[in-house]
Design a protein around this motif. Structure first.
Motif, short mmCIF file in Angstrom:
data_model
loop_
_atom_site.label_atom_id
_atom_site.label_comp_id
_atom_site.label_asym_id
_atom_site.label_seq_id
_atom_site.Cartn_x
_atom_site.Cartn_y
_atom_site.Cartn_z
N LEU A 226 0.75 -1.23 -0.04
CA LEU A 226 0.02 -0.13 0.10
C LEU A 226 0.93 1.10 0.11
CD1 LEU A 226 -2.08 -2.31 0.57
CD2 LEU A 226 -2.97 -0.75 2.23
N VAL A 227 1.93 1.30 0.75
CA VAL A 227 2.87 2.48 0.97
C VAL A 227 4.14 2.36 -0.14
CG1 VAL A 227 4.30 3.71 2.32
CG2 VAL A 227 1.94 3.04 3.30
N LYS A 228 4.14 3.56 -0.81
CA LYS A 228 5.21 3.59 -1.77
C LYS A 228 6.31 4.40 -1.20
CE LYS A 228 2.13 1.34 -4.49
NZ LYS A 228 0.82 1.12 -4.05
N ALA A 229 7.74 3.98 -1.74
CA ALA A 229 8.96 5.04 -1.11
C ALA A 229 8.50 6.32 -1.46
CB ALA A 229 10.30 4.29 -1.61
N GLU A 230 9.10 7.32 -0.47
CA GLU A 230 8.84 8.75 -0.84
C GLU A 230 9.52 9.21 -2.00
OE1 GLU A 230 7.50 10.41 1.82
OE2 GLU A 230 7.69 12.08 0.58
N GLY A 231 8.90 9.96 -2.82
CA GLY A 231 9.41 10.36 -3.87
C GLY A 231 9.39 9.31 -5.39
N LEU A 232 8.85 8.29 -5.01
CA LEU A 232 8.77 7.17 -6.20
C LEU A 232 10.14 7.04 -6.60
CD1 LEU A 232 5.13 7.86 -7.43
CD2 LEU A 232 5.74 6.68 -5.29
N PRO A 233 11.02 6.71 -6.08
CA PRO A 233 12.60 6.65 -6.92
C PRO A 233 12.51 5.50 -7.76
CG PRO A 233 12.58 5.89 -4.60
CD PRO A 233 11.18 6.23 -4.59
N ASP A 234 13.34 5.62 -8.84
CA ASP A 234 13.51 4.43 -9.61
C ASP A 234 13.95 3.14 -8.78
OD1 ASP A 234 13.00 5.45 -12.28
OD2 ASP A 234 15.07 5.89 -12.62
N HIS A 235 13.75 2.00 -9.41
CA HIS A 235 14.14 0.79 -8.60
C HIS A 235 15.52 0.43 -9.08
CE1 HIS A 235 14.00 -3.10 -7.17
NE2 HIS A 235 13.78 -3.95 -8.01
N VAL A 236 16.37 0.22 -8.12
CA VAL A 236 17.51 -0.27 -8.39
C VAL A 236 17.75 -1.84 -8.03
CG1 VAL A 236 20.26 0.05 -8.16
CG2 VAL A 236 18.63 1.98 -8.02
N PRO A 237 17.80 -2.67 -9.03
CA PRO A 237 17.43 -4.03 -8.47
C PRO A 237 18.71 -4.53 -8.00
CG PRO A 237 17.60 -3.91 -10.96
CD PRO A 237 17.57 -2.52 -10.40
N ALA A 238 18.82 -5.51 -7.06
CA ALA A 238 19.71 -6.18 -6.21
C ALA A 238 20.10 -7.06 -7.69
CB ALA A 238 19.64 -6.95 -5.00
N LEU A 239 21.34 -7.74 -7.49
CA LEU A 239 21.78 -8.87 -8.60
C LEU A 239 21.60 -10.22 -8.07
CD1 LEU A 239 24.55 -6.73 -10.60
CD2 LEU A 239 22.04 -6.88 -11.10
N GLU A 240 21.15 -11.17 -8.75
CA GLU A 240 21.27 -12.56 -8.13
C GLU A 240 22.73 -12.90 -8.65
OE1 GLU A 240 18.24 -14.39 -7.90
OE2 GLU A 240 16.75 -13.81 -9.35
N ALA A 241 23.09 -14.10 -7.90
CA ALA A 241 24.38 -14.68 -7.82
C ALA A 241 24.80 -14.68 -9.50
CB ALA A 241 24.68 -15.74 -7.13
N SER A 242 23.91 -15.05 -10.47
CA SER A 242 24.19 -15.20 -11.74
C SER A 242 24.34 -13.80 -12.25
CB SER A 242 22.90 -15.84 -12.50
OG SER A 242 21.77 -14.93 -12.14
N GLY A 243 24.31 -12.71 -11.74
CA GLY A 243 24.51 -11.65 -12.41
C GLY A 243 22.90 -10.89 -13.01
N GLU A 244 22.01 -11.73 -12.91
CA GLU A 244 20.66 -11.22 -13.35
C GLU A 244 20.23 -10.52 -12.46
OE1 GLU A 244 18.83 -12.00 -16.25
OE2 GLU A 244 20.77 -12.44 -16.98
N PRO A 245 19.31 -9.33 -12.75
CA PRO A 245 18.59 -8.59 -11.61
C PRO A 245 17.61 -9.35 -11.03
CG PRO A 245 18.17 -7.78 -13.78
CD PRO A 245 19.04 -8.88 -14.11
N VAL A 246 17.38 -8.97 -9.65
CA VAL A 246 16.13 -9.86 -9.01
C VAL A 246 15.05 -9.02 -9.48
CG1 VAL A 246 15.11 -10.08 -6.60
CG2 VAL A 246 17.70 -10.27 -6.93
N PRO A 247 14.03 -9.83 -9.94
CA PRO A 247 12.67 -8.84 -10.22
C PRO A 247 12.07 -8.19 -9.05
CG PRO A 247 12.65 -11.41 -10.80
CD PRO A 247 13.77 -11.21 -10.09
#
Ligand code: GLC
Length: 574
Positions: A226-247
């Motif tokens: 329900l609550v979104k991060a203040e200012g609606l910042p871009d999502h900076v995904p963490a990376l899986e061990a494989s280097g793929e971004p975590v969805p």
């Protein structure tokens, strides 16, 4: 485990598993009814409240404590009712408010409580609030109920890079405008703006409307969103061990739109509303949040009562993983003084007898289709029976999704033309969606549509899999060795011995690396050993030799001191 919170699970030291002043829900077995697929009273091919009323005796016979009804509110049904166009009425597709009142009254007469689904993260785009927002001028408060922001690049690009859980961007441009609206799910499900006090007021009224009608609680949809991060910042995904971004929709992702700290204030507000009513009305969080310590923040004393334990669900058929999930759950629950919950399937997941029958279960929205390797259902159903002994043996509250009690597998042969889940179209078929878990319930093997509707009724809204006819309710009702009788027996024993409120401890035999889960549940009158062999090879249980069994996952599960592979038993120790 080395923390203090791990102590309740130390071997041989049973500790209470539910809080000192328990609520009814702490050990409740709650049955999820997905109304559009449970029973069709008027023969239009879609289940309804009348059909549910006609089949209420099944739920009573099963021996559950409560039902949770998935949405039945007026809706264009674009996401099977999780797109609500009016929060305080019943869609004519499902019946009327009178039918609802009758269902609550009859369930209560039978000693069964009723929980309804609340969908506060988003409305349907056909909701009058959104329709008003669409035509309102900038600055009009009607727009402020939703998350509407100017686009970037002069309006041509969405306000940020968020992606929808159902695929594609999480923003859609308003017609004829440089502004965009947020939808974490489908474009027909615009997100409400919970930083606006007017949204809080609307939902306080909605809660009171259903509380006044006698509901015992709410399952809160997307409670972590329900609550979104203040200012609606871009999502900076963490990376899986494989280097793929975590969805960004993954439970483990540090997401700017999930599990924000501010969301808890909403549940404190709702707790106060519920507590003003007599009886113990409950709030249940549908929050795909990890780790368990974060999840259990939703059930602190002044917030909700329960949160679905998806860590347990997702552990799958894996003894070390399940042991970790169970330990972690008791530890996190003890930390906040809440009761644990357990769940194996729901309308969003691949049904567990099918998940347990494939080597690598797919992510839920991906599903299993005709072109995929098909589950080994003999194996999957055998494992599902054993898992029922684990789930229902554990102290705490347990959820049963309609059809679990029949061991129903997923429909894995649905043709593309039959698919209704918006996930399928949004992902352009890359994800098959969740329809395979939502097919209409098989009541009787030889009746048209397996007894789901009226004899001359229309085709069911989703086709039923061929394999469901031999698993129909009437066949299982007549077979004392069936999954249905297993579930009834487990629920009866669990209730008679008070296992849901028992104290949990791992048994000295517990050895997840060998595939053996073994724990004791100690109550005022009994001590029960729950042993499950997740390996293929038989395992000796010397302590249980000469003792009767209270329950076994199948006729060949147990042979005097030896637990067969893929099997489980409940054995009385005292
Ligand atoms: C929840 C519901 C799911 C729905 C989504 C959007 O996860 O369980 O069925 O699609 O929310 O409301």
């Amino acid at each position: 485990m080395t923390t203090d919170a791990a102590r309740p699970q130390e071997r041989g030291r049973p500790q209470p598993s539910v809080p000192p002043s328990p609520r009814w829900s702490d050990d409740a077995v709650i049955y999820q009814i997905y109304p559009r697929s449970f029973a069709d009273g008027d023969g239009d091919g879609v289940g309804d409240l009348r059909g549910t009323l006609d089949r209420l005796s099944h739920i009573v016979d099963l021996g559950v404590d409560a039902i949770w009804l998935s949405p039945f509110y007026p809706s264009p049904q674009n996401d099977a009712g999780y797109d609500v166009a009016d929060y305080v009425d019943v869609d004519p597709l499902f019946g009327s408010l009178d039918d609802f009142d009758e269902l609550v009254a009859r369930a209560h007469d039978a000693g069964i409580r009723v929980i309804v689904d609340l969908v506060p993260n988003h409305t349907s785009s056909t909701h009058p609030w959104f329709q008003a927002a669409l035509t309102a001028e900038a600055g009009d408060p009607a727009r402020d109920l939703y998350v509407i922001r100017p686009g970037r690049e002069g309006g041509d690009a969405p306000p940020n890079n968020w992606t929808s859980v159902f695929g594609g961007p999480a923003w859609t441009r308003l017609p004829g405008s440089d502004d965009w609206y947020l939808h974490i799910f489908d474009p027909t499900q615009p997100d409400l703006d919970w930083s606006n006090p007017a949204v809080h007021e609307e939902f306080a009224d909605i809660l009171r409307f259903w509380l006044d009608r006698g509901v015992d609680g709410f399952r809160v949809d997307v409670a972590h969103g329900l609550v979104k991060a203040e200012g609606l910042p871009d999502h900076v995904p963490a990376l899986e061990a494989s280097g793929e971004p975590v969805p960004s929709s993954s439970p483990t992702a540090a997401s700017p739109f999930f599990d924000q700290d501010g969301v808890h204030e909403i549940y404190r507000e709702w707790r106060r509303i519920l507590d003003a009513y007599p009886g113990e009305r409950i709030l249940v969080a549908e929050a795909w949040v990890e780790p368990l310590e974060r999840l259990f923040r939703y059930v602190r004393a002044d917030e909700m009562d329960q949160a679905f334990n998806f860590t347990f669900l997702m552990a799958g058929w894996d003894a070390p993983g399940l042991a970790r999930a169970i330990e972690g759950t008791f530890a996190a629950a003890a930390e906040v003084g809440a009761a644990p919950t357990w769940v194996l399937s729901n309308h969003d997941t691949v049904r567990h007898p099918s998940r347990f029958g494939v080597a690598e279960p797919p992510p839920h929205q991906r599903g299993i289709g005709p072109d995929d390797p098909q589950p080994d259902l003999t194996l999957g159903r055998r494992r599902a029976s054993a898992m029922a002994l684990i789930e229902l043996g554990l102290p705490g509250s347990a959820y049963i999704y309609q059809g679990d009690e029949l061991g129903l597998p997923e429909h894995t042969q649905l043709p593309a033309s039959a698919r209704r889940d918006p996930v399928y179209a949004r992902s352009r078929g890359a994800e098959l969606g969740r329809d395979g878990a939502r097919t209409p319930y098989p009541w009787s093997a030889s009746a048209p549509h397996l007894g789901f509707g009226t004899p001359a009724g229309e085709e069911t809204w989703l086709p039923q899999p061929k394999g469901h006819s031999v698993l129909a309710h009437d066949i299982q009702n007549d077979d004392p060795e069936s999954q249905l009788h297993l579930y009834r027996g487990l629920l009866r024993t669990r209730r008679e011995l008070g296992m849901g409120r028992g104290a949990f401890a791992w048994h000295p035999l517990h050895d997840p690396r060998r595939g053996l889960l073994a724990f004791t549940v100690t109550t005022e009158t009994a001590a029960v050993l729950v042993a499950a062999n997740l390996s293929e090879v038989p395992i000796a249980l010397p302590e249980a030799v000469g003792r009767p069994t209270l329950a076994a996952s199948g006729p060949a599960a147990w042979d005097e001191g030896t637990l067969s592979g893929e099997s489980a038993v409940w054995v009385p120790l005292a």
